[in-house]
Design a protein around this motif. Structure first.
Motif, PDB file in Angstrom:
ATOM      1  N   VAL A  43      30.528  49.503 -14.336  1.00 16.88           N
ATOM      2  CA  VAL A  43      31.479  48.556 -14.936  1.00 16.88           C
ATOM      3  C   VAL A  43      32.493  48.091 -13.893  1.00 16.88           C
ATOM      4  CG1 VAL A  43      33.309  48.279 -16.650  1.00 16.88           C
ATOM      5  CG2 VAL A  43      31.205  49.467 -17.262  1.00 16.88           C
ATOM      6  N   GLN A  90      31.575  45.285 -11.599  1.00 15.05           N
ATOM      7  CA  GLN A  90      31.522  43.942 -12.180  1.00 15.05           C
ATOM      8  C   GLN A  90      32.923  43.342 -12.343  1.00 15.05           C
ATOM      9  OE1 GLN A  90      28.419  43.646 -15.485  1.00 15.05           O
ATOM     10  NE2 GLN A  90      28.460  45.858 -15.214  1.00 15.05           N
ATOM     11  N   PRO A 113      30.079  39.397 -14.005  1.00 12.41           N
ATOM     12  CA  PRO A 113      29.110  40.266 -14.686  1.00 12.41           C
ATOM     13  C   PRO A 113      27.742  40.148 -14.031  1.00 12.41           C
ATOM     14  CG  PRO A 113      29.559  38.319 -16.008  1.00 12.41           C
ATOM     15  CD  PRO A 113      30.510  38.273 -14.849  1.00 12.41           C
ATOM     16  N   VAL A 129      27.561  47.245 -20.760  1.00 14.22           N
ATOM     17  CA  VAL A 129      27.949  47.992 -19.548  1.00 14.22           C
ATOM     18  C   VAL A 129      27.183  47.504 -18.330  1.00 14.22           C
ATOM     19  CG1 VAL A 129      27.782  50.262 -18.443  1.00 14.22           C
ATOM     20  CG2 VAL A 129      28.763  50.055 -20.730  1.00 14.22           C
ATOM     21  N   GLY A 153      30.955  45.334 -19.343  1.00 12.43           N
ATOM     22  CA  GLY A 153      31.483  46.468 -20.109  1.00 12.43           C
ATOM     23  C   GLY A 153      32.666  46.079 -20.972  1.00 12.43           C
ATOM     24  N   TRP A 154      33.762  46.786 -20.784  1.00 10.38           N
ATOM     25  CA  TRP A 154      34.963  46.565 -21.595  1.00 10.38           C
ATOM     26  C   TRP A 154      35.831  45.422 -21.069  1.00 10.38           C
ATOM     27  CZ3 TRP A 154      38.550  47.206 -17.887  1.00 10.38           C
ATOM     28  CH2 TRP A 154      38.287  48.121 -16.857  1.00 10.38           C
ATOM     29  N   ARG A 155      35.416  44.741 -20.042  1.00  7.34           N
ATOM     30  CA  ARG A 155      36.259  43.699 -19.441  1.00  7.34           C
ATOM     31  C   ARG A 155      36.277  42.435 -20.301  1.00  7.34           C
ATOM     32  NH1 ARG A 155      37.696  45.065 -14.418  1.00  7.34           N
ATOM     33  NH2 ARG A 155      36.559  46.803 -13.468  1.00  7.34           N
ATOM     34  N   LEU A 200      34.550  45.755 -25.840  1.00  3.90           N
ATOM     35  CA  LEU A 200      33.266  46.462 -25.863  1.00  3.90           C
ATOM     36  C   LEU A 200      32.672  46.437 -27.264  1.00  3.90           C
ATOM     37  CD1 LEU A 200      31.224  48.181 -24.258  1.00  3.90           C
ATOM     38  CD2 LEU A 200      32.465  50.200 -25.039  1.00  3.90           C
TER      39      LEU A 200
END
Length: 328
Positions: free
Chosen positions: A186, A189, A193, A260, A265-267, A277
């Motif tokens: 993650v 990235q 991404p 992920v 991921g959580w971005r 996410l």
């Protein structure tokens, strides 16, 4: 000693939160799937229990808990009883290495938003996915039913075939991130991404993920028009419910892994990282539901040909091209 106890408490809280969210989301993915399939098939879907049928998952849970747990007389009882737990447990354990956000400060200490950041997180995911096939194969074999046995054999062959393509599709991702840790992947990235530079790997991973989770058009282990209900034909009550939970947790797992490995991921902007996410997981699950309502089931020879003759060669070519580009 105090630090160790505090760390254990934080770990237990994270595990409880993740487990609660996964089970809640699994229940309402069933509701969402039934409503969306109803729309696609020009019918209503669940609409009796609560407003818009929102209490239907609770009603279904109560029904499964109250139904009699039947064990066939000629079944291998111990394996028959344990097989559903293997499927559900391995699906849940895969979330142990999925990062939900960056580190946060809690009581003056940095706490990672991941249950366990191990440096071989990707290999752990594949290990759990490989163990999941045992639950399905053993459940089909232990039922002492020809339909269940055929479903278990089909499931084992399908998961072995597509797991190879699944693993090969992620080799370029590991090459770019230079790590097997999902947290490092993650972090790699941060600028863009990986779907931008690895669209072929993304497509192969998505198709293989659907085959791994036995979703239409890859639901040959169940194939109700051929095998009744396939590997779980003889199951009832909450043991059937565990197979059901395993399938919908698998949808969330592969949604999280797609996020992920390819979607950062959580971005994301403006919203908290765990919310981003969760949004990506839900979008991936809804696409799987949409595909289920759109495509017909493949024949078994088509299923195997796609895995061995198309996806695996395409994955190997993609690895070679990625390595060449990195060297250049």
């Amino acid at each position: 000693m105090i630090t160790w106890i505090a760390g254990l408490i934080v770990l237990l809280i994270k595990m409880a939160l993740v487990l609660g969210v996964l089970l809640f989301l699994a229940a309402y993915l069933v509701w969402a799937e039934r409503k969306l399939l109803g729309r696609l098939q020009v019918r209503l879907g669940p609409n009796r229990a609560g407003i818009f049928g929102l209490l239907q998952p609770i009603a279904d849970s109560i029904k499964m808990l109250c139904k009699e747990d039947i064990v066939p007389e000629a079944a291998d009882k111990i394996i028959f009883l344990l097989a559903p737990a293997v499927v559900a447990t391995t699906a849940l354990l895969m979330f142990a290495v999925v990062p939900f956000g960056p580190e946060i400060t809690l009581m003056g200490k940095q706490v990672p938003l991941v249950i366990s950041d191990i440096n071989v997180g990707l290999l752990f995911v594949f290990a759990m996915a490989s163990l999941g096939v045992y639950g399905m194969a053993l459940g089909g074999w232990a039922s002492n039913s020809k339909f269940a046995l055929l479903g278990g054999i089909r499931g084992a062959a399908q998961m072995i075939s597509y797991e190879l393509a699944l693993g090969l599709s992620l080799v370029p991702v590991v090459m770019l991130a230079q790590s097997f840790s999902l947290v490092d992947i993650v972090n790699a990235q941060a600028d863009y991404p990986f779907i931008i530079v690895q669209p072929i790997a993304f497509v192969i991973f998505v198709i293989s993920s659907m085959a791994e989770s036995k979703r239409i058009p890859f639901d040959l282990p169940e194939a109700e028009n051929e095998l009744g209900a396939g590997f779980h034909t003889e199951y009832s009550g909450m043991r059937f419910g565990l197979f059901f939970i395993g399938e919908y947790v698998h949808m969330q797992v592969f949604g999280a892994l797609i996020a992920v490995f390819f979607l950062g991921g959580w971005r994301g902007p403006f919203l908290p990282p765990p919310v981003w996410l969760l949004i990506k997981i839900i979008i991936a699950a809804l696409v799987m539901i949409w595909i289920r309502g759109t495509l017909p089931r493949l024949r078994y020879d088509q299923l195997m040909e796609m895995g061995w003759k198309i996806l695996i060669p395409a994955s190997l070519i993609n690895i070679i091209i990625t390595g060449a580009v990195i060297l250049i």
